[in-house]
Design a protein around this motif. Structure first.
Motif, PDB file in Angstrom:
ATOM      1  N   CYS A  89       0.834  -1.198   0.000  1.00 28.59           N
ATOM      2  CA  CYS A  89       0.000   0.000   0.000  1.00 28.59           C
ATOM      3  C   CYS A  89       0.873   1.254   0.000  1.00 28.59           C
ATOM      4  O   CYS A  89       1.492   1.570  -1.002  1.00 28.59           O
ATOM      5  CB  CYS A  89      -0.953  -0.027   1.200  1.00 28.59           C
ATOM      6  SG  CYS A  89      -2.263   1.211   1.111  1.00 28.59           S
ATOM      7  N   ASP A  90       0.945   1.960   1.123  1.00 26.81           N
ATOM      8  CA  ASP A  90       1.681   3.229   1.134  1.00 26.81           C
ATOM      9  C   ASP A  90       2.829   3.246   2.136  1.00 26.81           C
ATOM     10  O   ASP A  90       3.307   4.308   2.520  1.00 26.81           O
ATOM     11  CB  ASP A  90       0.724   4.391   1.411  1.00 26.81           C
ATOM     12  CG  ASP A  90       0.050   4.292   2.769  1.00 26.81           C
ATOM     13  OD1 ASP A  90      -0.054   3.160   3.303  1.00 26.81           O
ATOM     14  OD2 ASP A  90      -0.375   5.326   3.306  1.00 26.81           O
ATOM     15  N   GLU A  91       3.261   2.079   2.579  1.00 24.12           N
ATOM     16  CA  GLU A  91       4.425   1.982   3.465  1.00 24.12           C
ATOM     17  C   GLU A  91       5.522   1.198   2.749  1.00 24.12           C
ATOM     18  O   GLU A  91       5.295   0.057   2.341  1.00 24.12           O
ATOM     19  CB  GLU A  91       4.067   1.252   4.764  1.00 24.12           C
ATOM     20  CG  GLU A  91       2.899   1.842   5.533  1.00 24.12           C
ATOM     21  CD  GLU A  91       3.286   3.033   6.370  1.00 24.12           C
ATOM     22  OE1 GLU A  91       2.447   3.911   6.588  1.00 24.12           O
ATOM     23  OE2 GLU A  91       4.452   3.094   6.788  1.00 24.12           O
ATOM     24  N   THR A  92       6.692   1.813   2.606  1.00 26.44           N
ATOM     25  CA  THR A  92       7.844   1.068   2.098  1.00 26.44           C
ATOM     26  C   THR A  92       8.566   0.516   3.316  1.00 26.44           C
ATOM     27  O   THR A  92       9.214   1.261   4.050  1.00 26.44           O
ATOM     28  CB  THR A  92       8.791   1.969   1.288  1.00 26.44           C
ATOM     29  OG1 THR A  92       8.040   2.690   0.314  1.00 26.44           O
ATOM     30  CG2 THR A  92       9.865   1.142   0.597  1.00 26.44           C
ATOM     31  N   ALA A  93       8.394  -0.778   3.561  1.00 28.84           N
ATOM     32  CA  ALA A  93       8.890  -1.369   4.803  1.00 28.84           C
ATOM     33  C   ALA A  93       9.846  -2.521   4.509  1.00 28.84           C
ATOM     34  O   ALA A  93       9.548  -3.380   3.671  1.00 28.84           O
ATOM     35  CB  ALA A  93       7.725  -1.862   5.654  1.00 28.84           C
ATOM     36  N   VAL A  94      10.978  -2.511   5.190  1.00 29.43           N
ATOM     37  CA  VAL A  94      11.989  -3.554   5.004  1.00 29.43           C
ATOM     38  C   VAL A  94      12.493  -3.991   6.366  1.00 29.43           C
ATOM     39  O   VAL A  94      12.783  -3.158   7.235  1.00 29.43           O
ATOM     40  CB  VAL A  94      13.172  -3.042   4.148  1.00 29.43           C
ATOM     41  CG1 VAL A  94      14.207  -4.150   3.961  1.00 29.43           C
ATOM     42  CG2 VAL A  94      12.688  -2.521   2.806  1.00 29.43           C
TER      43      VAL A  94
ATOM     44  N   GLN B 291       4.435   7.419   3.579  1.00 34.95           N
ATOM     45  CA  GLN B 291       4.108   8.355   2.502  1.00 34.95           C
ATOM     46  C   GLN B 291       3.055   9.340   3.014  1.00 34.95           C
ATOM     47  O   GLN B 291       1.857   9.094   2.897  1.00 34.95           O
ATOM     48  CB  GLN B 291       3.604   7.600   1.279  1.00 34.95           C
ATOM     49  CG  GLN B 291       4.601   6.603   0.706  1.00 34.95           C
ATOM     50  CD  GLN B 291       4.055   5.843  -0.494  1.00 34.95           C
ATOM     51  OE1 GLN B 291       2.936   6.070  -0.945  1.00 34.95           O
ATOM     52  NE2 GLN B 291       4.845   4.916  -1.019  1.00 34.95           N
ATOM     53  N   GLU B 292       3.497  10.446   3.543  1.00 33.92           N
ATOM     54  CA  GLU B 292       2.590  11.422   4.145  1.00 33.92           C
ATOM     55  C   GLU B 292       1.746  12.168   3.112  1.00 33.92           C
ATOM     56  O   GLU B 292       0.714  12.757   3.448  1.00 33.92           O
ATOM     57  CB  GLU B 292       3.404  12.437   4.973  1.00 33.92           C
ATOM     58  CG  GLU B 292       4.227  11.820   6.090  1.00 33.92           C
ATOM     59  CD  GLU B 292       3.370  11.137   7.145  1.00 33.92           C
ATOM     60  OE1 GLU B 292       2.245  11.620   7.395  1.00 33.92           O
ATOM     61  OE2 GLU B 292       3.818  10.118   7.704  1.00 33.92           O
ATOM     62  N   ILE B 293       2.158  12.151   1.859  1.00 29.13           N
ATOM     63  CA  ILE B 293       1.501  12.939   0.818  1.00 29.13           C
ATOM     64  C   ILE B 293       0.016  12.592   0.647  1.00 29.13           C
ATOM     65  O   ILE B 293      -0.806  13.431   0.249  1.00 29.13           O
ATOM     66  CB  ILE B 293       2.243  12.778  -0.530  1.00 29.13           C
ATOM     67  CG1 ILE B 293       1.754  13.850  -1.524  1.00 29.13           C
ATOM     68  CG2 ILE B 293       2.061  11.378  -1.100  1.00 29.13           C
ATOM     69  CD1 ILE B 293       2.574  13.910  -2.799  1.00 29.13           C
ATOM     70  N   HIS B 294      -0.355  11.352   0.987  1.00 33.00           N
ATOM     71  CA  HIS B 294      -1.727  10.904   0.750  1.00 33.00           C
ATOM     72  C   HIS B 294      -2.753  11.599   1.656  1.00 33.00           C
ATOM     73  O   HIS B 294      -3.937  11.608   1.347  1.00 33.00           O
ATOM     74  CB  HIS B 294      -1.824   9.390   0.918  1.00 33.00           C
ATOM     75  CG  HIS B 294      -0.929   8.636   0.000  1.00 33.00           C
ATOM     76  ND1 HIS B 294      -1.180   8.520  -1.345  1.00 33.00           N
ATOM     77  CD2 HIS B 294       0.243   7.976   0.230  1.00 33.00           C
ATOM     78  CE1 HIS B 294      -0.206   7.808  -1.906  1.00 33.00           C
ATOM     79  NE2 HIS B 294       0.658   7.470  -0.966  1.00 33.00           N
ATOM     80  N   LYS B 295      -2.290  12.164   2.757  1.00 28.20           N
ATOM     81  CA  LYS B 295      -3.211  12.824   3.688  1.00 28.20           C
ATOM     82  C   LYS B 295      -4.002  13.934   3.013  1.00 28.20           C
ATOM     83  O   LYS B 295      -5.184  14.122   3.275  1.00 28.20           O
ATOM     84  CB  LYS B 295      -2.442  13.386   4.887  1.00 28.20           C
ATOM     85  CG  LYS B 295      -1.938  12.324   5.844  1.00 28.20           C
ATOM     86  CD  LYS B 295      -1.284  12.935   7.058  1.00 28.20           C
ATOM     87  CE  LYS B 295      -0.846  11.838   8.042  1.00 28.20           C
ATOM     88  NZ  LYS B 295      -0.202  12.406   9.247  1.00 28.20           N
ATOM     89  N   LYS B 296      -3.349  14.669   2.128  1.00 30.23           N
ATOM     90  CA  LYS B 296      -4.040  15.810   1.511  1.00 30.23           C
ATOM     91  C   LYS B 296      -5.080  15.370   0.477  1.00 30.23           C
ATOM     92  O   LYS B 296      -5.911  16.168   0.051  1.00 30.23           O
ATOM     93  CB  LYS B 296      -3.039  16.777   0.886  1.00 30.23           C
ATOM     94  CG  LYS B 296      -2.342  16.312  -0.374  1.00 30.23           C
ATOM     95  CD  LYS B 296      -1.431  17.431  -0.877  1.00 30.23           C
ATOM     96  CE  LYS B 296      -0.763  17.073  -2.184  1.00 30.23           C
ATOM     97  NZ  LYS B 296       0.086  18.175  -2.704  1.00 30.23           N
TER      98      LYS B 296
END
Length: 342
Positions: free
Chosen positions: A14-19, A35-40
């Motif tokens: 989804c919107d977390e790049t996690a490793v 990914q904070e950009i999706h809040k807006k």
């Protein structure tokens, strides 16, 4: 003595790049780039999410290796999320994992996202209780995209007993939150304002769905209609009742979830229950399930909150368990966006 394998896990559904990197079920590193950009935009924009994964994935992998204090050649296999999720985001993680696997000549391990959430309970010290569930057990998967009850017979055999027929519980929280004027994601904001509210102030209808399936569309409509009706009488209704509204909404959702799990325990005669997924971090849901479990002598398994949301560790632990059973995957496997059976 045989060397314990070191597995890297890549999560990009989804919107977390996690490793994350795991050895002997212990997390050596756990990196998440949000990914904070999706809040807006009030929700995840798939194309933006894929682009940001592409931008962040190398950085996240390098940070994970550095934080684990290992070299990339120490890694024995690479695991990655193959689905379900946003197809563009999944493709970024899959392409990187395949390249990493090919370049280092190490096995590839494709991981089902839902299965990984369930198997998070087998990460060392991931549980609040710090011990692993015994098979068989039931697992309630509650997140932004999923609401399911699973019967877990072993690491690789999970049966779906019930699913949502419409919105997931996370979507329900977010849609109601948006109506209340909150930003995305709305669930944690509802939880925040609920803390000083009375959860008995407002009563909402619970959906009448047969069996173990869920439906939240009617509940959501009831809440929105109730608020709209009261706003016509009092334009300050939300402002003057915000804490009580949030607390009452949260309590009703928690009871809907518990009612279905209670039915599942009676149907299966299994009284070991785990909660997984981002919504399982909700304090009211935890409180209601824990209280009922203590009264009814259930064994309840709750994750530490950092393991409830999407993370690389859940992919790495599932990869490790597959690795030990030699359940390797071909480089030709393809990601899938829709849910598939395990």
């Amino acid at each position: 003595m045989k060397k314990e394998p070191i597995i890297i896990g890549i999560e990009s559904s989804c919107d977390e790049t996690a490793v994350s990197i795991i050895k002997n079920r212990e997390v050596l590193s756990d990196i998440i780039i949000s990914q904070e950009i999706h809040k807006k935009y009030g929700g995840v924009v798939p194309e933006l999410a894929a682009r940001l994964h592409d931008k962040n994935i190398v950085k996240a992998v390098n940070k994970a290796i550095l934080s684990a204090n290992i070299k990339k050649n120490d890694i024995d296999a690479v695991s990655f999320t193959i689905g379900p999720g946003l197809i563009g985001s999944l493709l970024v993680g899959a392409c990187f994992a395949k390249s990493f696997s090919t370049g280092l000549k190490i096995p590839l391990l494709a991981v089902n996202h839902i299965q990984a959430h369930v198997l998070s309970h087998f990460i060392k010290n991931a549980n609040v209780s710090n011990y692993y569930p015994i098979f068989p057990f039931l697992s309630l998967v509650i997140s932004g995209g999923h609401t399911q009850i699973l019967k877990v017979s072993n690491f690789f055999h999970m049966e779906i007993l019930g699913s949502t027929l419409d919105d997931s519980v996370g979507e329900t929280f977010d849609k109601i939150a948006r109506f209340l004027g909150f930003s995305y994601p709305g669930g944690p904001i509802i939880e925040f304002f609920s803390k000083n509210g009375c959860d008995k102030k407002f009563l909402f209808s619970k959906p009448m769905v047969k069996g173990l399936n869920f439906s939240f569309s009617g509940f959501k409509s009831n809440v929105l209609q109730f608020i709209s009706t009261n706003l016509k009488k009092d334009p300050l209704f939300i402002k003057n009742n915000l804490h009580d509204l949030c607390s009452s909404i949260q309590k009703c959702i928690s009871e809907i979830l518990l009612d279905k799990v209670k039915k599942a325990t009676l149907k299966t005669n299994i009284f070991r229950v785990s909660l997984v997924g981002g919504v399982s971090s909700n304090s009211k849901i935890r409180e209601i399930f824990t209280s009922f479990a203590e009264k009814e002598k259930w064994e309840i398994f709750l994750l530490k909150k950092k393991y409830t949301t999407d993370n690389g560790s859940m992919i790495a632990i599932t990869g490790l368990l597959k690795y030990k059973e030699n359940l390797f995957d071909s480089i030709y496997v393809s990601p899938y966006s829709k849910f598939k059976i395990f």
